[in-house]
Write a protein that holds these residues in place. Structure first.
Motif, PDB file in Angstrom:
ATOM      1  N   TYR A 205       0.818  -1.207   0.000  1.00 46.66           N
ATOM      2  CA  TYR A 205       0.000   0.000   0.000  1.00 46.66           C
ATOM      3  C   TYR A 205       0.857   1.265   0.000  1.00 46.66           C
ATOM      4  O   TYR A 205       0.425   2.301  -0.507  1.00 46.66           O
ATOM      5  CB  TYR A 205      -0.921   0.013   1.228  1.00 46.66           C
ATOM      6  N   GLU A 242     -14.501  -8.895 -10.002  1.00 42.67           N
ATOM      7  CA  GLU A 242     -13.595  -8.439 -11.058  1.00 42.67           C
ATOM      8  C   GLU A 242     -13.139  -7.009 -10.808  1.00 42.67           C
ATOM      9  O   GLU A 242     -11.972  -6.664 -11.005  1.00 42.67           O
ATOM     10  CB  GLU A 242     -14.278  -8.544 -12.420  1.00 42.67           C
ATOM     11  N   ILE A 243     -14.077  -6.170 -10.387  1.00 45.78           N
ATOM     12  CA  ILE A 243     -13.738  -4.768 -10.123  1.00 45.78           C
ATOM     13  C   ILE A 243     -12.750  -4.669  -8.963  1.00 45.78           C
ATOM     14  O   ILE A 243     -11.768  -3.923  -9.024  1.00 45.78           O
ATOM     15  CB  ILE A 243     -15.013  -3.960  -9.826  1.00 45.78           C
ATOM     16  N   ALA A 244     -13.006  -5.436  -7.887  1.00 42.41           N
ATOM     17  CA  ALA A 244     -12.103  -5.401  -6.727  1.00 42.41           C
ATOM     18  C   ALA A 244     -10.704  -5.864  -7.121  1.00 42.41           C
ATOM     19  O   ALA A 244      -9.701  -5.275  -6.691  1.00 42.41           O
ATOM     20  CB  ALA A 244     -12.662  -6.281  -5.614  1.00 42.41           C
ATOM     21  N   LYS A 245     -10.624  -6.910  -7.957  1.00 40.08           N
ATOM     22  CA  LYS A 245      -9.320  -7.408  -8.383  1.00 40.08           C
ATOM     23  C   LYS A 245      -8.579  -6.366  -9.198  1.00 40.08           C
ATOM     24  O   LYS A 245      -7.389  -6.120  -8.984  1.00 40.08           O
ATOM     25  CB  LYS A 245      -9.476  -8.690  -9.206  1.00 40.08           C
ATOM     26  N   ARG A 246      -9.278  -5.720 -10.126  1.00 44.13           N
ATOM     27  CA  ARG A 246      -8.613  -4.721 -10.974  1.00 44.13           C
ATOM     28  C   ARG A 246      -8.183  -3.505 -10.165  1.00 44.13           C
ATOM     29  O   ARG A 246      -7.091  -2.941 -10.392  1.00 44.13           O
ATOM     30  CB  ARG A 246      -9.541  -4.298 -12.127  1.00 44.13           C
ATOM     31  N   LEU A 247      -9.019  -3.082  -9.223  1.00 46.81           N
ATOM     32  CA  LEU A 247      -8.643  -1.961  -8.364  1.00 46.81           C
ATOM     33  C   LEU A 247      -7.389  -2.288  -7.563  1.00 46.81           C
ATOM     34  O   LEU A 247      -6.499  -1.438  -7.402  1.00 46.81           O
ATOM     35  CB  LEU A 247      -9.794  -1.622  -7.404  1.00 46.81           C
ATOM     36  N   GLU A 248      -7.306  -3.520  -7.084  1.00 44.67           N
ATOM     37  CA  GLU A 248      -6.129  -3.923  -6.319  1.00 44.67           C
ATOM     38  C   GLU A 248      -4.879  -3.917  -7.198  1.00 44.67           C
ATOM     39  O   GLU A 248      -3.815  -3.466  -6.776  1.00 44.67           O
ATOM     40  CB  GLU A 248      -6.353  -5.317  -5.732  1.00 44.67           C
ATOM     41  N   GLN A 249      -5.011  -4.399  -8.440  1.00 44.99           N
ATOM     42  CA  GLN A 249      -3.875  -4.389  -9.363  1.00 44.99           C
ATOM     43  C   GLN A 249      -3.388  -2.963  -9.619  1.00 44.99           C
ATOM     44  O   GLN A 249      -2.187  -2.688  -9.605  1.00 44.99           O
ATOM     45  CB  GLN A 249      -4.263  -5.059 -10.681  1.00 44.99           C
ATOM     46  N   ILE A 250      -4.328  -2.057  -9.860  1.00 45.44           N
ATOM     47  CA  ILE A 250      -3.961  -0.664 -10.117  1.00 45.44           C
ATOM     48  C   ILE A 250      -3.280  -0.057  -8.898  1.00 45.44           C
ATOM     49  O   ILE A 250      -2.243   0.606  -9.010  1.00 45.44           O
ATOM     50  CB  ILE A 250      -5.214   0.152 -10.500  1.00 45.44           C
ATOM     51  N   HIS A 251      -3.852  -0.313  -7.717  1.00 48.78           N
ATOM     52  CA  HIS A 251      -3.297   0.283  -6.495  1.00 48.78           C
ATOM     53  C   HIS A 251      -1.894  -0.229  -6.220  1.00 48.78           C
ATOM     54  O   HIS A 251      -0.991   0.547  -5.887  1.00 48.78           O
ATOM     55  CB  HIS A 251      -4.206  -0.034  -5.307  1.00 48.78           C
ATOM     56  N   CYS A 254       0.554   1.401  -8.510  1.00 46.41           N
ATOM     57  CA  CYS A 254       0.618   2.862  -8.472  1.00 46.41           C
ATOM     58  C   CYS A 254       1.850   3.356  -7.708  1.00 46.41           C
ATOM     59  O   CYS A 254       2.540   4.274  -8.159  1.00 46.41           O
ATOM     60  CB  CYS A 254      -0.652   3.416  -7.841  1.00 46.41           C
TER      61      CYS A 254
END
Length: 333
Positions: A205, A242-251, A254
């Motif tokens: 994080y 799917e949304i949670a997984k993609r958000l985690e990948q982006i975060h 980052c």
């Protein structure tokens, strides 16, 4: 896709090229759950190069785990000891996962039900005893007293301080099983890890992995980033999972992207002799493992881990083969 970025694209400003592969190399190991088995493969292949010495290693989450297991293995048995220790550790984690619902259901449709429970309850409710098989695996494979006293390379393990969200780097003399667990503490699955009265969560994080602290600590002119979290996805995520997984990948990418931009700016400006000499390469798991963005980072099945390990070994082969001709071309200019 190129596995090494140089010049003004990623980093590297010298015209004359050193011998290849580099005699001293520092590593930045990204976290990403079971995708860390790709990093296992990267390390396994690098250990086959007797002329390459590791100067410093930074890591968060699975990257931190790989770093301490590697260092511990080298203390006991040199390069072959490190290879054996990494293989044994990942086998141990995979075997233990068969008894952990979150891991055994990772690739199953039933896993969606577990995900719902995890979102509805905190780990203090659904895991009141804070069961964590990673603690047992680390305790079995790493002698932390010996690691603090005799690590053959500098280690920088990143964790996120819950109180203010800032990065906390644990260096060699501070390394304990709790420091590594703090670096790998996903707050929706595990209780926060308290060290010195301060609670910590997953290092990804705040820094995934700590790159600028690594550059500051390293005495090597070459840094290799091992990136295991997928950076891109062609399919639009639509379900909550799917949304949670993609958000985690982006975060989790980052923080690395921000540190790369800051490092690139410093190198272009040539603010210090160290930055003018520095070369940074990058190996990406997504480039080598087709469909990684669709896989679960909680999947600890042995066949999946073996495929990731082989992809990591192949990525190093490609990195070495591709970088060597470039080094020769730069030297000839």
């Amino acid at each position: 896709m190129s596995l090494i970025d140089n010049a003004l694209g990623l980093i590297g400003l010298r015209r004359s090229a050193p011998a290849w592969p580099p005699e001293r190399l520092s590593l930045a190991l990204q976290g990403g759950g079971s995708f860390g088995a790709f990093t296992w493969g990267v390390l396994d292949r690098l250990l086959d190069e007797p002329g390459v010495a590791f100067d410093a290693i930074s890591g968060s989450s699975a990257g931190a785990v790989n770093a301490v297991v590697l260092a511990s293995g080298m203390i006991d048995g040199g390069r072959e000891g490190a290879k054996a220790r990494l293989a044994r550790f990942w086998r141990r984690v995979s075997d233990a996962a068969a008894f952990v619902p979150a891991a055994s259901l990772a690739s199953s449709p039933l896993g969606a039900g577990l995900g719902f429970v995890a979102r509805a309850l905190s780990p203090y409710q659904f895991n009141p005893f804070n069961l964590n098989p990673l603690r047992e695996a680390l305790a079995a494979e790493v002698d932390f007293d010996l690691l603090r006293a005799r690590s053959p390379m500098r280690l920088l393990i990143g964790a996120t301080r819950v109180r203010d969200g800032k990065l906390r780097v644990f260096a060699n003399g501070e390394l304990t099983v709790d420091a590594v667990l703090a670096s790998a503490c996903l707050p929706l699955i595990h209780h926060a890890i308290e060290i010195g009265g301060e609670p910590y969560w997953d290092g990804g994080y705040a820094a995934n992995p700590p790159l600028l602290p690594l550059v500051q600590a390293s005495k090597a002119d070459n840094v290799l980033i091992v990136q295991v979290t997928p950076t891109s996805s062609e399919r639009l995520p639509k379900t909550p999972r799917e949304i949670a997984k993609r958000l985690e990948q982006i975060h989790f990418n980052c923080t690395l992207n921000c540190e790369l931009e800051a490092l690139k700016y410093g190198m272009i400006a040539g603010t210090t002799p160290k930055l003018r000499r520095l070369r940074v390469g990058r190996i990406s798991a997504q480039d080598e493992f087709a469909g990684l963005e669709e896989e679960s980072a909680a999947n600890l099945g042995w066949s999946f881990l073996e495929r990731l390990r082989e992809a990591g070994r192949g990525a190093v082969e490609a990195w070495l083969d591709e970088a060597a001709p470039r080094a020769r071309r730069r030297a000839a200019r």
